[in-house]
Scaffold this motif. Structure first.
Motif, PDB file in Angstrom:
ATOM      1  N   ALA A   1      16.511   5.246 -67.240  1.00  0.00           N
ATOM      2  CA  ALA A   1      17.710   4.677 -66.598  1.00  0.00           C
ATOM      3  C   ALA A   1      18.983   5.173 -67.257  1.00  0.00           C
ATOM      4  CB  ALA A   1      17.648   3.147 -66.624  1.00  0.00           C
ATOM      5  N   ALA A   2      18.972   6.419 -67.708  1.00  0.00           N
ATOM      6  CA  ALA A   2      20.114   6.959 -68.449  1.00  0.00           C
ATOM      7  C   ALA A   2      21.105   7.691 -67.565  1.00  0.00           C
ATOM      8  CB  ALA A   2      19.608   7.896 -69.551  1.00  0.00           C
ATOM      9  N   ALA A   3      20.622   8.349 -66.512  1.00  0.00           N
ATOM     10  CA  ALA A   3      21.512   9.153 -65.680  1.00  0.00           C
ATOM     11  C   ALA A   3      20.860   9.391 -64.321  1.00  0.00           C
ATOM     12  CB  ALA A   3      21.795  10.497 -66.357  1.00  0.00           C
ATOM     13  N   PRO A   4      21.680   9.605 -63.291  1.00  0.00           N
ATOM     14  CA  PRO A   4      21.098   9.926 -61.982  1.00  0.00           C
ATOM     15  C   PRO A   4      20.326  11.240 -62.039  1.00  0.00           C
ATOM     16  CG  PRO A   4      23.436   9.361 -61.786  1.00  0.00           C
ATOM     17  CD  PRO A   4      23.143   9.548 -63.244  1.00  0.00           C
ATOM     18  N   VAL A   5      19.199  11.298 -61.348  1.00  0.00           N
ATOM     19  CA  VAL A   5      18.412  12.523 -61.300  1.00  0.00           C
ATOM     20  C   VAL A   5      19.117  13.580 -60.460  1.00  0.00           C
ATOM     21  CG1 VAL A   5      16.208  13.506 -60.548  1.00  0.00           C
ATOM     22  CG2 VAL A   5      16.261  11.258 -61.636  1.00  0.00           C
TER      23      VAL A   5
ATOM     24  N   GLU B   1      17.178  18.828 -45.110  1.00  0.00           N
ATOM     25  CA  GLU B   1      16.405  19.256 -43.942  1.00  0.00           C
ATOM     26  C   GLU B   1      17.290  19.211 -42.699  1.00  0.00           C
ATOM     27  OE1 GLU B   1      12.740  17.181 -43.451  1.00  0.00           O
ATOM     28  OE2 GLU B   1      11.993  17.713 -45.436  1.00  0.00           O
ATOM     29  N   PRO B   2      17.372  20.314 -41.965  1.00  0.00           N
ATOM     30  CA  PRO B   2      18.238  20.344 -40.770  1.00  0.00           C
ATOM     31  C   PRO B   2      17.930  19.235 -39.767  1.00  0.00           C
ATOM     32  CG  PRO B   2      17.528  22.564 -41.352  1.00  0.00           C
ATOM     33  CD  PRO B   2      16.757  21.634 -42.238  1.00  0.00           C
ATOM     34  N   ALA B   3      16.674  18.823 -39.673  1.00  0.00           N
ATOM     35  CA  ALA B   3      16.304  17.790 -38.700  1.00  0.00           C
ATOM     36  C   ALA B   3      16.972  16.451 -38.982  1.00  0.00           C
ATOM     37  CB  ALA B   3      14.786  17.617 -38.679  1.00  0.00           C
ATOM     38  N   HIS B   4      17.466  16.268 -40.213  1.00  0.00           N
ATOM     39  CA  HIS B   4      18.048  14.969 -40.581  1.00  0.00           C
ATOM     40  C   HIS B   4      19.570  14.927 -40.457  1.00  0.00           C
ATOM     41  CE1 HIS B   4      14.214  14.659 -43.206  1.00  0.00           C
ATOM     42  NE2 HIS B   4      13.998  14.175 -41.998  1.00  0.00           N
ATOM     43  N   LEU B   5      20.186  16.030 -40.069  1.00  0.00           N
ATOM     44  CA  LEU B   5      21.638  16.059 -39.966  1.00  0.00           C
ATOM     45  C   LEU B   5      22.141  15.001 -38.984  1.00  0.00           C
ATOM     46  CD1 LEU B   5      22.366  19.906 -39.916  1.00  0.00           C
ATOM     47  CD2 LEU B   5      23.037  18.276 -41.697  1.00  0.00           C
ATOM     48  N   GLN B   6      23.070  14.175 -39.461  1.00  0.00           N
ATOM     49  CA  GLN B   6      23.764  13.162 -38.657  1.00  0.00           C
ATOM     50  C   GLN B   6      22.792  12.238 -37.916  1.00  0.00           C
ATOM     51  OE1 GLN B   6      27.342  14.472 -36.577  1.00  0.00           O
ATOM     52  NE2 GLN B   6      27.219  16.453 -37.620  1.00  0.00           N
ATOM     53  N   THR B   7      21.710  11.847 -38.597  1.00  0.00           N
ATOM     54  CA  THR B   7      20.722  10.950 -37.995  1.00  0.00           C
ATOM     55  C   THR B   7      20.687   9.573 -38.650  1.00  0.00           C
ATOM     56  OG1 THR B   7      18.956  11.704 -39.484  1.00  0.00           O
ATOM     57  CG2 THR B   7      19.224  12.892 -37.400  1.00  0.00           C
ATOM     58  N   VAL B   8      21.541   9.340 -39.650  1.00  0.00           N
ATOM     59  CA  VAL B   8      21.431   8.138 -40.483  1.00  0.00           C
ATOM     60  C   VAL B   8      22.721   7.325 -40.408  1.00  0.00           C
ATOM     61  CG1 VAL B   8      21.089   7.307 -42.860  1.00  0.00           C
ATOM     62  CG2 VAL B   8      19.836   9.329 -42.035  1.00  0.00           C
ATOM     63  N   GLN B   9      22.576   6.016 -40.234  1.00  0.00           N
ATOM     64  CA  GLN B   9      23.740   5.130 -40.254  1.00  0.00           C
ATOM     65  C   GLN B   9      23.987   4.548 -41.646  1.00  0.00           C
ATOM     66  OE1 GLN B   9      21.669   5.264 -37.428  1.00  0.00           O
ATOM     67  NE2 GLN B   9      23.394   6.393 -36.564  1.00  0.00           N
ATOM     68  N   VAL B  10      22.935   4.339 -42.411  1.00  0.00           N
ATOM     69  CA  VAL B  10      23.057   3.732 -43.744  1.00  0.00           C
ATOM     70  C   VAL B  10      22.173   4.487 -44.719  1.00  0.00           C
ATOM     71  CG1 VAL B  10      22.714   1.650 -45.126  1.00  0.00           C
ATOM     72  CG2 VAL B  10      23.507   1.452 -42.759  1.00  0.00           C
ATOM     73  N   LEU B  11      22.757   4.963 -45.829  1.00  0.00           N
ATOM     74  CA  LEU B  11      22.028   5.712 -46.851  1.00  0.00           C
ATOM     75  C   LEU B  11      22.231   5.024 -48.195  1.00  0.00           C
ATOM     76  CD1 LEU B  11      20.419   8.353 -47.507  1.00  0.00           C
ATOM     77  CD2 LEU B  11      22.633   9.420 -47.996  1.00  0.00           C
ATOM     78  N   ASN B  12      21.146   4.589 -48.825  1.00  0.00           N
ATOM     79  CA  ASN B  12      21.205   3.926 -50.132  1.00  0.00           C
ATOM     80  C   ASN B  12      20.586   4.856 -51.172  1.00  0.00           C
ATOM     81  OD1 ASN B  12      22.029   1.052 -49.260  1.00  0.00           O
ATOM     82  ND2 ASN B  12      20.287   1.512 -47.946  1.00  0.00           N
ATOM     83  N   VAL B  13      21.360   5.205 -52.193  1.00  0.00           N
ATOM     84  CA  VAL B  13      20.934   6.198 -53.188  1.00  0.00           C
ATOM     85  C   VAL B  13      20.803   5.521 -54.546  1.00  0.00           C
ATOM     86  CG1 VAL B  13      21.455   8.414 -54.259  1.00  0.00           C
ATOM     87  CG2 VAL B  13      22.144   7.996 -51.886  1.00  0.00           C
ATOM     88  N   ASP B  14      19.579   5.514 -55.086  1.00  0.00           N
ATOM     89  CA  ASP B  14      19.319   4.890 -56.391  1.00  0.00           C
ATOM     90  C   ASP B  14      18.286   5.745 -57.109  1.00  0.00           C
ATOM     91  OD1 ASP B  14      19.334   3.162 -58.516  1.00  0.00           O
ATOM     92  OD2 ASP B  14      18.253   1.543 -57.504  1.00  0.00           O
ATOM     93  N   LEU B  15      18.748   6.830 -57.694  1.00  0.00           N
ATOM     94  CA  LEU B  15      17.859   7.858 -58.243  1.00  0.00           C
ATOM     95  C   LEU B  15      18.102   8.025 -59.736  1.00  0.00           C
ATOM     96  CD1 LEU B  15      18.345  10.493 -55.387  1.00  0.00           C
ATOM     97  CD2 LEU B  15      16.296   9.112 -55.784  1.00  0.00           C
ATOM     98  N   TYR B  16      17.503   7.151 -60.529  1.00  0.00           N
ATOM     99  CA  TYR B  16      17.660   7.234 -61.981  1.00  0.00           C
ATOM    100  C   TYR B  16      16.373   7.698 -62.638  1.00  0.00           C
ATOM    101  CZ  TYR B  16      22.387   5.714 -62.605  1.00  0.00           C
ATOM    102  OH  TYR B  16      23.755   5.697 -62.620  1.00  0.00           O
ATOM    103  N   ASP B  17      16.538   8.343 -63.792  1.00  0.00           N
ATOM    104  CA  ASP B  17      15.359   8.782 -64.524  1.00  0.00           C
ATOM    105  C   ASP B  17      14.649   7.579 -65.136  1.00  0.00           C
ATOM    106  OD1 ASP B  17      16.788   8.061 -66.827  1.00  0.00           O
ATOM    107  OD2 ASP B  17      17.371  10.114 -67.290  1.00  0.00           O
ATOM    108  N   HIS B  18      13.482   7.827 -65.750  1.00  0.00           N
ATOM    109  CA  HIS B  18      12.651   6.710 -66.205  1.00  0.00           C
ATOM    110  C   HIS B  18      13.299   5.917 -67.334  1.00  0.00           C
ATOM    111  CE1 HIS B  18      11.561   9.872 -69.068  1.00  0.00           C
ATOM    112  NE2 HIS B  18      11.061   8.946 -69.857  1.00  0.00           N
TER     113      HIS B  18
ATOM    114  N   LEU C   1      16.929   6.502 -50.775  1.00  0.00           N
ATOM    115  CA  LEU C   1      16.495   7.589 -51.647  1.00  0.00           C
ATOM    116  C   LEU C   1      16.187   6.993 -53.011  1.00  0.00           C
ATOM    117  CD1 LEU C   1      19.148  10.340 -50.739  1.00  0.00           C
ATOM    118  CD2 LEU C   1      16.954   9.846 -49.631  1.00  0.00           C
ATOM    119  N   GLY C   2      14.912   6.888 -53.325  1.00  0.00           N
ATOM    120  CA  GLY C   2      14.455   6.167 -54.506  1.00  0.00           C
ATOM    121  C   GLY C   2      13.964   4.799 -54.088  1.00  0.00           C
ATOM    122  N   LEU C   3      12.685   4.546 -54.227  1.00  0.00           N
ATOM    123  CA  LEU C   3      12.091   3.314 -53.696  1.00  0.00           C
ATOM    124  C   LEU C   3      12.244   2.127 -54.638  1.00  0.00           C
ATOM    125  CD1 LEU C   3      10.456   2.068 -51.370  1.00  0.00           C
ATOM    126  CD2 LEU C   3       8.378   2.928 -52.483  1.00  0.00           C
TER     127      LEU C   3
END
Length: 258
Positions: free
Chosen positions: A145-149, A126-143, A68-70
Motif C-alpha cells: 500500500a505504498a504507491a499506485p501500481v 483496448e479499443p473496444a472499451h473507448l467511451q463505453t464507461v460512465q463510472v470508473l473507480n481506480v484503486d491500484l496499490y501495491d501489496h 480497476l483493482g478488486l
C-alpha cells in the motif's frame, strides 16, 4: 498480461465482525462487515462513491461501472447488487478474485457482472472499451500500500479515453504522501484541471480524486438536492453525501504556477 510478474499471496483476518483482505502484508486492501456485506465499511471506499454527486438523480445508477483493482469487492458489490448497474471488475491477481468469490460475497458473473483477470493498464487501452464507461473507480496499490501500481499520464489519458461524455473517474491516492501532488498533476494533465476535484484526506491519509470527461458542475442548490437524495437512498449503507460536499475542492494550481 505480464505473466512474469510475481503476485502476492492473499491472507484474511477478522476483528469485531469485519473481515479484512491483505496481500502478503499487514496492510488492509479491503474489508467487509460480515453481517452487512453491502455496507461500505472503509471510509475511503465510501468516498470513492463521491462520483454520485456529479450524476443527475435520474441517471445516478445508469450505465456501465468499472473497477480497476478488486480489493475485497466492496465497490463491485455495491454497483452490481445495490445500484444494479452493469459492472465490470478488472483484477490481475487470480487469488484476489477467488477470495472475493469465496469469502467476500462476490457472486458469479451474470448478465450485469463481469470479473476480468487482466492487467488494468491493458484493459483501458483496448479499443473496444473507448467511451463505453460512465463510472470508473481506480484503486491500484501495491501489496505494501505504498504507491499506485499504475500512475503515469499515459495511463490516466487511457482512463479518460474509456469514459463516455459526462463520465466520471474516482482514484484513491495517499493525500499525505509526497507523491500525491505529482499523481494529481498527472490526472489534471490528462483530464484538464477544470475537470478534477479532490476530497480531504481520511484519517489514514487516503485522498480520493474525482475527474470528469465533459462534466457540467451543477449549482450549489442542485448539489445539495443530489446529496440529500443519495443519503435518503443509500445513507445507511455508508454514503454520507452531505459530508462529502463539505470536503470537495477543485484541484489547487501547482505551487510553481505563474
Amino acid at each position: 498480461m505480464d505473466v512474469g510478474r510475481e503476485l502476492p499471496e492473499v491472507t484474511l483476518s477478522e476483528l469485531d465482525g469485519v473481515r479484512y483482505l491483505h496481500l502478503d502484508s499487514i496492510w488492509v486492501q479491503g474489508a467487509m462487515r460480515i453481517a452487512k456485506p453491502r455496507v461500505l465499511e472503509l471510509e475511503y471506499i465510501q468516498r470513492m462513491m463521491a462520483w454520485m454527486l456529479w450524476r443527475p438523480a435520474a441517471e445516478l445508477a445508469q450505465g456501465h461501472a468499472v473497477q480497476l483493482g478488486l480489493g475485497a469487492a466492496a465497490i463491485t458489490r455495491f454497483c452490481h447488487q445495490v445500484l444494479r448497474m452493469r459492472t465490470t471488475a478488472v483484477e490481475l491477481n487470480p487469488a484476489v478474485i477467488a477470495a472475493c468469490r469465496m469469502r467476500f460475497r462476490l457472486g458469479d458473473d451474470d448478465d450485469r457482472l463481469t470479473v476480468r483477470q487482466q492487467d488494468a493498464g491493458e484493459w483501458v487501452r483496448e479499443p473496444a472499451h473507448l467511451q463505453t464507461v460512465q463510472v470508473l473507480n481506480v484503486d491500484l496499490y501495491d501489496h505494501e500500500a505504498a504507491a499506485p501500481v499504475l500512475d503515469d499520464e499515459g495511463f490516466y489519458a487511457a482512463c479518460r479515453g474509456v469514459l463516455a461524455h459526462g463520465g466520471l473517474m474516482t482514484v484513491n491516492l495517499f493525500g499525505r504522501h509526497a507523491s500525491f501532488a505529482a499523481s494529481a498533476g498527472r490526472i489534471a494533465a490528462a483530464f484538464g484541471r477544470d475537470q478534477v476535484w479532490s476530497l480531504r484526506p481520511t484519517r489514514e491519509g487516503n485522498t480520493v480524486v474525482v475527474a470528469g470527461r465533459g462534466v457540467e458542475v451543477p449549482g450549489r442548490e442542485e448539489l445539495l438536492a443530489r446529496a440529500d437524495n443519495i443519503e435518503k437512498r443509500y445513507g445507511p449503507l455508508g454514503l454520507p453525501a452531505r459530508k462529502w460536499l463539505r470536503m470537495v475542492r477543485p484541484l489547487p494550481a501547482p505551487i510553481d504556477a505563474a
